[in-house]
Design a protein around this motif. Structure first.
Motif, PDB file in Angstrom:
ATOM      1  N   UNK A   1       0.891  -1.077  -0.360  1.00 56.02           N
ATOM      2  CA  UNK A   1       0.269  -0.209   0.139  1.00 56.02           C
ATOM      3  C   UNK A   1       0.855   0.317   0.050  1.00 56.02           C
ATOM      4  N   UNK A   2       0.890   2.342  -0.884  1.00 54.01           N
ATOM      5  CA  UNK A   2       1.369   2.954  -0.602  1.00 54.01           C
ATOM      6  C   UNK A   2       0.407   4.601  -1.226  1.00 54.01           C
ATOM      7  N   UNK A   3       0.419   5.635  -0.617  1.00 49.67           N
ATOM      8  CA  UNK A   3      -0.370   6.715  -1.338  1.00 49.67           C
ATOM      9  C   UNK A   3      -0.416   8.022  -0.418  1.00 49.67           C
ATOM     10  N   UNK A   4      -0.779   8.860  -0.991  1.00 47.64           N
ATOM     11  CA  UNK A   4      -0.981  10.187  -0.539  1.00 47.64           C
ATOM     12  C   UNK A   4      -1.598  11.109  -0.081  1.00 47.64           C
ATOM     13  N   UNK A   5      -1.085  12.194   0.687  1.00 46.26           N
ATOM     14  CA  UNK A   5      -2.151  13.395   1.144  1.00 46.26           C
ATOM     15  C   UNK A   5      -1.584  14.531   1.446  1.00 46.26           C
ATOM     16  N   UNK A   6      -3.001  15.449   1.447  1.00 52.94           N
ATOM     17  CA  UNK A   6      -2.408  16.977   2.510  1.00 52.94           C
ATOM     18  C   UNK A   6      -2.608  16.595   4.113  1.00 52.94           C
ATOM     19  N   UNK A   7      -2.235  17.286   4.578  1.00 53.57           N
ATOM     20  CA  UNK A   7      -2.727  17.569   6.448  1.00 53.57           C
ATOM     21  C   UNK A   7      -2.323  18.635   6.497  1.00 53.57           C
ATOM     22  N   UNK A   8      -2.824  19.574   7.288  1.00 55.02           N
ATOM     23  CA  UNK A   8      -2.516  21.421   7.581  1.00 55.02           C
ATOM     24  C   UNK A   8      -1.584  21.375   7.027  1.00 55.02           C
ATOM     25  N   UNK A   9      -1.767  21.559   5.897  1.00 56.77           N
ATOM     26  CA  UNK A   9      -0.550  22.183   4.520  1.00 56.77           C
ATOM     27  C   UNK A   9       0.589  21.352   4.372  1.00 56.77           C
TER      28      UNK A   9
ATOM     29  N   UNK B   1      -3.374  -5.583  -0.221  1.00 49.62           N
ATOM     30  CA  UNK B   1      -5.121  -5.468   0.580  1.00 49.62           C
ATOM     31  C   UNK B   1      -5.453  -6.892  -0.828  1.00 49.62           C
ATOM     32  N   UNK B   2      -6.972  -7.242  -0.504  1.00 48.42           N
ATOM     33  CA  UNK B   2      -7.344  -8.291  -0.934  1.00 48.42           C
ATOM     34  C   UNK B   2      -7.628  -8.028  -2.352  1.00 48.42           C
ATOM     35  N   UNK B   3      -7.256  -6.832  -2.757  1.00 51.35           N
ATOM     36  CA  UNK B   3      -7.624  -6.369  -4.467  1.00 51.35           C
ATOM     37  C   UNK B   3      -6.289  -6.007  -4.790  1.00 51.35           C
ATOM     38  N   UNK B   4      -5.916  -6.246  -4.559  1.00 49.83           N
ATOM     39  CA  UNK B   4      -3.691  -6.129  -5.051  1.00 49.83           C
ATOM     40  C   UNK B   4      -3.639  -4.820  -5.702  1.00 49.83           C
ATOM     41  N   UNK B   5      -4.852  -3.594  -5.360  1.00 51.60           N
ATOM     42  CA  UNK B   5      -4.580  -2.599  -6.284  1.00 51.60           C
ATOM     43  C   UNK B   5      -4.041  -0.763  -4.987  1.00 51.60           C
ATOM     44  N   UNK B   6      -3.416  -1.631  -4.102  1.00 49.69           N
ATOM     45  CA  UNK B   6      -3.474  -0.490  -2.885  1.00 49.69           C
ATOM     46  C   UNK B   6      -1.943   0.230  -3.215  1.00 49.69           C
ATOM     47  N   UNK B   7      -1.184   0.061  -4.529  1.00 52.04           N
ATOM     48  CA  UNK B   7       0.039   1.251  -4.839  1.00 52.04           C
ATOM     49  C   UNK B   7      -0.822   2.076  -5.207  1.00 52.04           C
ATOM     50  N   UNK B   8      -0.870   3.214  -5.001  1.00 54.07           N
ATOM     51  CA  UNK B   8      -1.446   4.217  -5.797  1.00 54.07           C
ATOM     52  C   UNK B   8      -0.381   5.588  -6.376  1.00 54.07           C
ATOM     53  N   UNK B   9       0.144   5.425  -7.334  1.00 56.34           N
ATOM     54  CA  UNK B   9       1.372   6.687  -7.740  1.00 56.34           C
ATOM     55  C   UNK B   9       0.744   7.212  -8.959  1.00 56.34           C
ATOM     56  N   UNK B  10      -0.565   6.846  -9.055  1.00 52.77           N
ATOM     57  CA  UNK B  10      -1.591   7.690 -10.587  1.00 52.77           C
ATOM     58  C   UNK B  10      -2.609   8.638  -9.758  1.00 52.77           C
ATOM     59  N   UNK B  11      -2.827   9.444 -10.133  1.00 51.45           N
ATOM     60  CA  UNK B  11      -3.800  10.277  -9.227  1.00 51.45           C
ATOM     61  C   UNK B  11      -5.090   9.098  -9.601  1.00 51.45           C
ATOM     62  N   UNK B  12      -5.850   9.870  -7.893  1.00 53.02           N
ATOM     63  CA  UNK B  12      -6.973   9.507  -7.589  1.00 53.02           C
ATOM     64  C   UNK B  12      -8.443  10.492  -7.950  1.00 53.02           C
ATOM     65  N   UNK B  13     -10.017   9.750  -7.587  1.00 44.85           N
ATOM     66  CA  UNK B  13     -10.535  10.520  -8.083  1.00 44.85           C
ATOM     67  C   UNK B  13     -10.486  11.257  -6.675  1.00 44.85           C
ATOM     68  N   UNK B  14     -10.982  13.142  -6.511  1.00 46.26           N
ATOM     69  CA  UNK B  14     -11.222  13.057  -5.269  1.00 46.26           C
ATOM     70  C   UNK B  14     -12.166  13.130  -4.701  1.00 46.26           C
ATOM     71  N   UNK B  15     -13.342  12.701  -5.286  1.00 44.14           N
ATOM     72  CA  UNK B  15     -14.468  13.082  -4.327  1.00 44.14           C
ATOM     73  C   UNK B  15     -14.504  11.422  -3.472  1.00 44.14           C
ATOM     74  N   UNK B  16     -14.084  10.435  -4.176  1.00 49.39           N
ATOM     75  CA  UNK B  16     -13.820   9.191  -4.099  1.00 49.39           C
ATOM     76  C   UNK B  16     -12.990   9.201  -2.483  1.00 49.39           C
ATOM     77  N   UNK B  17     -11.818  10.135  -2.388  1.00 50.68           N
ATOM     78  CA  UNK B  17     -10.861  10.260  -1.676  1.00 50.68           C
ATOM     79  C   UNK B  17     -11.654  11.096   0.366  1.00 50.68           C
TER      80      UNK B  17
END
Length: 333
Positions: A77-85, A161-177
């Protein structure tokens, strides 16, 4: 998603992939590619806080690569995000290697060993400025033959993950996030913190979790399946031991796509008031818990949860020195 965040995620993933070829002599060059000179590191006991890239090299990576010369680092699993700027990247997976030399006073076994990890990295100016890392050291001891506590549930090599889709190097849907973050925050701040008023059955677990969700806990607690398994083998015993515990003290909380993660140093505080957790008597000690949590949402509910607690540090706070027990135990196999 900003180009900058994509670069940060790629940097963390490339570091993981490069560990396979690193040695105690070369790892400093690899760290220099990804870390600032003044990086602050928060790690598991007994490593704890390190200041500066040189300390991270000498106190973490050189000993690891000496103990496990064929070490590799596998993110599932790998993903990113912003927290408090500020921009963060979260990852979890397994360090895997052959235990050939002593590490943290633990004698080598000569066997393949899985070192489960969860990590958060905060970036500044293109490089890592702060890391929070938990390795399940208690599980390394289990694999080395030490049985220190009666586990509450089965202790296994934790799956990705059972879905084997945890490394999120590409852009993800903002609404889903946003949907994932809303669900996790509802569970954390409304569900879990309602225990003292509503009791175990009134916490509304079915509002947040799939009936057969997978909960992957640290050694000593183990892995559970489903709401009943979670409550019987983790949540119930844990709340009996720490009935006044509070959650939500987070240093970072991220969501991207169907994944969310949080960390806190501490993330949970409470008082050790109940007997029997890990076979230990109550101490009445106030405790704080270093935690990393990672969740996967499926549809409207949470389907999987990877949980890291700095068990060595927590046990020390309730009077159990794990490494002293190891030093006194010569017949553990």
């Amino acid at each position: 998603m900003s180009t900058r965040r994509a670069e940060y995620k790629q940097s963390v993933h490339e570091f993981s992939e490069s560990i396979r070829d690193a040695t105690p002599e070369s790892v400093g060059d690899l760290l220099a590619e990804h870390y600032r000179d003044d990086t602050i590191f928060h790690g598991p006991a007994p490593i704890d806080r390190l200041e500066g890239r040189a300390a991270i090299e000498s106190e973490l990576w050189k000993p690891l690569l000496t103990a496990f010369p064929d070490l590799e680092k596998n993110d599932y699993i790998l993903f990113g995000g912003e927290f408090e700027g500020e921009e963060w990247v979260c990852a979890t997976g397994n360090l895997v290697g052959t235990f050939e030399n002593e590490w943290l006073e633990v004698p080598p076994t000569g066997h393949a060993t899985w070192l489960r990890y969860g990590e958060f990295h905060r970036f500044e100016d293109g490089k890592i400025a702060e890391t929070r890392l938990l390795i399940d050291i208690l599980d390394v001891l289990r694999q080395a033959g030490y049985t220190l506590f009666p586990s509450l549930a089965p202790e296994v090599v934790i799956p990705g993950p059972t879905t084997q889709d945890g490394v999120l190097l590409d852009e993800q849907d903002v609404a889903e996030s946003a949907k994932t973050m809303d669900l996790v925050e509802g569970m954390l701040f409304d569900g879990l913190n309602s225990y003292e008023e509503a009791g175990l059955d009134g916490m509304g677990m079915a509002e947040y979790w799939h009936e057969d969700f997978g909960w992957y806990g640290p050694a000593g607690i183990g892995t559970t399946r489903g709401i009943d398994g979670f409550q019987d083998f983790h949540q119930g015993p844990f709340l009996d031991a720490f009935p006044d515990r509070e959650v939500g003290y987070h240093d970072a909380r991220l969501a991207e796509g169907n994944y969310c993660a949080s960390t806190g140093w501490p993330a949970v505080v409470g008082t050790h008031l109940g007997d029997g957790w890990l076979g230990l008597p109550a101490t009445g000690n106030a405790v704080d818990m270093r935690v990393i949590d990672v969740w996967r949402r499926e549809g409207e509910l949470l389907a999987e949860n990877w949980v890291f607690i700095d068990m060595i540090d927590l046990l020390d706070q309730i009077g159990v020195d794990v490494f002293e027990r190891i030093r006194n135990d010569s017949q553990h196999f």
